[in-house]
Design a protein around this motif. Sequence first.
Motif, PDB file in Angstrom:
ATOM      1  N   UNK A  83       0.810  -1.222   0.000  1.00 52.94           N
ATOM      2  CA  UNK A  83       0.000   0.000   0.000  1.00 52.94           C
ATOM      3  C   UNK A  83       0.842   1.271   0.000  1.00 52.94           C
ATOM      4  N   UNK A  84       2.155   1.153   0.139  1.00 48.10           N
ATOM      5  CA  UNK A  84       3.023   2.333   0.100  1.00 48.10           C
ATOM      6  C   UNK A  84       2.966   2.973  -1.288  1.00 48.10           C
ATOM      7  N   UNK A  85       2.948   4.293  -1.308  1.00 51.59           N
ATOM      8  CA  UNK A  85       2.843   5.026  -2.578  1.00 51.59           C
ATOM      9  C   UNK A  85       3.927   4.617  -3.569  1.00 51.59           C
ATOM     10  N   UNK A  86       5.172   4.459  -3.115  1.00 43.45           N
ATOM     11  CA  UNK A  86       6.266   4.137  -4.040  1.00 43.45           C
ATOM     12  C   UNK A  86       6.095   2.760  -4.672  1.00 43.45           C
ATOM     13  N   UNK A  91       2.260  -6.439   3.344  1.00 44.13           N
ATOM     14  CA  UNK A  91       3.624  -6.567   2.812  1.00 44.13           C
ATOM     15  C   UNK A  91       4.416  -5.266   2.895  1.00 44.13           C
ATOM     16  N   UNK A  92       3.817  -4.237   3.507  1.00 44.24           N
ATOM     17  CA  UNK A  92       4.549  -2.984   3.729  1.00 44.24           C
ATOM     18  C   UNK A  92       5.566  -3.225   4.836  1.00 44.24           C
ATOM     19  N   UNK A 104       5.341   2.257  -8.630  1.00 47.53           N
ATOM     20  CA  UNK A 104       6.235   1.361  -9.382  1.00 47.53           C
ATOM     21  C   UNK A 104       5.415   0.426 -10.265  1.00 47.53           C
ATOM     22  N   UNK A 105       4.393  -0.204  -9.667  1.00 46.99           N
ATOM     23  CA  UNK A 105       3.578  -1.145 -10.441  1.00 46.99           C
ATOM     24  C   UNK A 105       2.768  -0.416 -11.505  1.00 46.99           C
ATOM     25  N   UNK A 106       2.229   0.742 -11.192  1.00 48.31           N
ATOM     26  CA  UNK A 106       1.444   1.488 -12.181  1.00 48.31           C
ATOM     27  C   UNK A 106       2.279   1.777 -13.425  1.00 48.31           C
ATOM     28  N   UNK A 107       3.527   2.208 -13.228  1.00 49.88           N
ATOM     29  CA  UNK A 107       4.401   2.519 -14.363  1.00 49.88           C
ATOM     30  C   UNK A 107       4.882   1.256 -15.086  1.00 49.88           C
ATOM     31  N   UNK A 119      -4.219  -6.917 -15.848  1.00 51.79           N
ATOM     32  CA  UNK A 119      -3.628  -7.789 -14.838  1.00 51.79           C
ATOM     33  C   UNK A 119      -4.323  -7.459 -13.519  1.00 51.79           C
ATOM     34  N   UNK A 120      -4.884  -8.463 -12.886  1.00 50.36           N
ATOM     35  CA  UNK A 120      -5.545  -8.237 -11.604  1.00 50.36           C
ATOM     36  C   UNK A 120      -4.532  -7.723 -10.597  1.00 50.36           C
ATOM     37  N   UNK A 121      -4.983  -6.775  -9.767  1.00 52.37           N
ATOM     38  CA  UNK A 121      -4.104  -6.183  -8.767  1.00 52.37           C
ATOM     39  C   UNK A 121      -4.837  -6.144  -7.434  1.00 52.37           C
ATOM     40  N   UNK A 122      -4.066  -6.410  -6.397  1.00 54.53           N
ATOM     41  CA  UNK A 122      -4.621  -6.311  -5.048  1.00 54.53           C
ATOM     42  C   UNK A 122      -3.644  -5.524  -4.187  1.00 54.53           C
TER      43      UNK A 122
END
Length: 176
Positions: free
Chosen positions: A54-57, A81-82, A61-64, A73-76
Amino acid sequence: MRRLMLLRHAKSDRPEGVDDHERPLAKRGRQDSPLMGIYMAKERLRPNLAIVSTARRAKDTWKLARSAFKHDISRRKEPRIYYASASAILDVINATKPDVKALLLVGHNPGLQDLALKLIGKGSPSDLSRLHRKFPTAGLVVIDFDVKRWRDVSEGLGQLQRFETPTSIGRLTGSG
């Protein structure tokens, strides 16, 4: 067969007054993230599910990186995991539904590096040596498991397929 991909978030900035959880990507992180996505798409390292801190970085990272893939691609988002320990991350992996064959986790060190080293039983000595030394930002570890369910993934069962970083990919493509 199950494939686990561990992607460490890209290089982040440390703006004054910004909470750790909300730290944005640095310029280098905004450049490395799509590079890793292009590499993953080109190499057919497409996850069925991306579990993202859930951390912004990590989300950025995944968005880019995700923009390199043609299909959804499914994302949760996963708060567990932070900055989690290797065992906490493994709990998330073990709870993954059996229809997911290729799982991507986008998270943080030292948890991702510790987890990778615990799960890998076999692999290239040079890649393992590099991974022992450092799991840099935007680094990608790909581990295969000869198991039927994610709950069967455990210490020493993994086969390291590859360990790539923006620097190593640059060498492969001749662009860095």
